[in-house]
Design an enzyme around this catalytic site. Sequence first.
Site, short mmCIF file in Angstrom:
data_model
loop_
_atom_site.label_atom_id
_atom_site.label_comp_id
_atom_site.label_asym_id
_atom_site.label_seq_id
_atom_site.Cartn_x
_atom_site.Cartn_y
_atom_site.Cartn_z
CG HIS A 1 -1.73 1.22 1.44
ND1 HIS A 1 -3.04 1.30 1.06
CD2 HIS A 1 -1.42 2.43 1.99
CE1 HIS A 1 -3.51 2.51 1.37
NE2 HIS A 1 -2.55 3.21 1.93
CD GLU A 2 1.73 3.56 3.75
OE1 GLU A 2 2.01 4.66 3.26
OE2 GLU A 2 0.68 3.35 4.41
CG HIS B 1 0.26 6.30 -0.43
ND1 HIS B 1 -0.86 6.81 -1.04
CD2 HIS B 1 -0.16 5.73 0.74
CE1 HIS B 1 -1.92 6.58 -0.27
NE2 HIS B 1 -1.53 5.92 0.79
CG HIS C 1 -5.73 6.65 0.81
ND1 HIS C 1 -5.58 7.48 1.91
CD2 HIS C 1 -4.83 5.65 1.00
CE1 HIS C 1 -4.64 7.00 2.70
NE2 HIS C 1 -4.15 5.90 2.17
#
Lengths: 425, 218
Positions: A139-140, A143, A149
């Site tokens: 997930h990170e 980013h 998101h």
Amino acid sequence: RRKRRLASLVLERRRRRDLGGSGSAAFSKTVLRWRLIGEGYSSQLTVEEQRYVFRLAFRMWSEVSPLEFVEDARSPLEEVDIKLGFGTGRHLGCSQKFDGTGQEFAHAWFLGDIHFDDDEHFTAPSSHSGISLLKVAVHEIGHVLGLPHTYRPGSIMQPSYLPHESSFEMDWMDRKAIQHLYGACKGRFDTVFDWIRKEKTPSGDAIVRFNTYFLRDGWYWLYENRNNRTRYGDPVALQIGWHGLPSDGVDAHVHVWSRKRDAVYFFKGTQFWRYRIENDQVFIQEPDGHRYPRMISEGFPGVPAPIDTAFYDRRDSHIYFFKGTLVYAFSVEGSSLARGFPKPIRDVFPPVERGDHPDGNIDAAYFSYTHGAIFLLKGTRFWRVAGSRERWRRPFLPRNGLLPHKQVDQQWFDICNVHPSALKL
Amino acid sequence: EKLFHNRDHSDVQTPPSRHAPAVADEFEAELFLSRYGFIKPVDWEENQLLDSDASFPDDFLDDLQARIQEGTSVSRSRDSPQSGPHELHKSQAENQAFVSALKEFQRVSGLPVTGAFDEATKEAMNKPRCGVPDKKTDPDAPVEPETSQTDGFNETDSDNTASDAFGSSANSSEDDAFSFNNTESLLVGVSNDTNANATSPDSFSYDGANTSQGDAAR
């Protein structure tokens, strides 16, 4: 205010450094270096576990995008693109402090670094409790690569953490999201084929199954036609899946399959191998004494070597070998070139649309059981051979005509390289 | 280190001071909504600190919380000429902004959109989550998250082809011919053919039945 001003300057510099060619904010290079910094180890997992999880997380993004990631433990820190570390409260010089156990578990800076809150109970992928470090890392990294998101169910970029699922992978929309920033995976292939397996049902019926494989250099992917993606975790080194074949790849695969014959051949350079399906490795020696690898000129007289590619046509029991702008039809029954061959590829496989033809130097000739059609691949494009179905609808189509080209990555999706260092995690 | 005795750290003890403060009331909910970008900062500089600092930075929030704990009132409105502590005012506009932000959070979290700080909303705010704000105020920052079920990518021909292939045409060709997930199958229609080695491609029959199969493990 001073801190903010400095941070703003750093951000601006990174933006100028990293603005993608299209002007969108993304990394402009395809190979990115990462490091788990020494002062940022977690107290909960061994260093090796942490590094393994991050290697896997980066590899998962590599498998769905043109990006490659390499762990770099040696270069000066300023040359490392993505730095990862664990911390609690005020940590690692970061302006955004962690809140302790619960709630915020990590954060990441766009085109920058990733911090994990070591007050959270991070666990390795094999654990079914705690917070999956792998899931959070994926997930990170999203980013850092530029993804925001999303609230779409099933997306890896949902802001809230969902407990361990039996398997989590990048779904179709997540893949397209990252490819929207970095483009789809493209590249030529050495060969493409459907591999046939014969099995029996419990009731004794014979079943024939197939799997689709794409080969490039010393790697291969299993392509799941039904799911429009490759198998999770691919590519795999060729020598792992195909014992005895050259580790740097092959030129062609041919499956001669008729009522009388069932033989699989691989070609590389001036040689060819026969593959024994029953024990999953190459033949060492034929019953008649011929040892493998054999010379192409010996097994297929009249066929040049090396070849570009080849395929077996069940309609006429010929193997079509491609070399340059010529095609050689080899009669398996007669063990010789068919009359009139070699011929220009354009004559045997004429263009349906004028000017739209690969001309020569075909990378791969592939008969697909999924599509019931023959495809010729060259570079990032492919041409479908007009079959009986197309010619029934459009009788004016020439026999074996090549339909207008399309992009390979728009037919077979997400066949992506990973960095060689990531082949073995 | 945190105290533990078991080899696998399963008994690690986290002191209460290391627990994240729970979102327990409307004020903390408002901080939460500000931190993650649902409420735009009211009295703040235009140049935000990095991309993820679109909301109040920690220094301000920490200071605010500390003052509240001390019992000192803090005004969040624009500074007035008078110095010293002020009563905590919430203008009507601020209240509306809070309710609006709360509704937005409830909507994207799949909660009943009540505009009230209810139990379900409190629970959602206290779940583990990423520290990156959901919404950006920096115009150059990455796109805001999609709030609808479909992602907001422009459909091009290639996308249509892809989605068509995914949703319809590829599946229909598979259903005509074969059916399957990881390993495609061709049912051999010749029932008296018991010798698998003699199976030839001519004796295929296509089975359109679906053999459901879960995703293979990595």
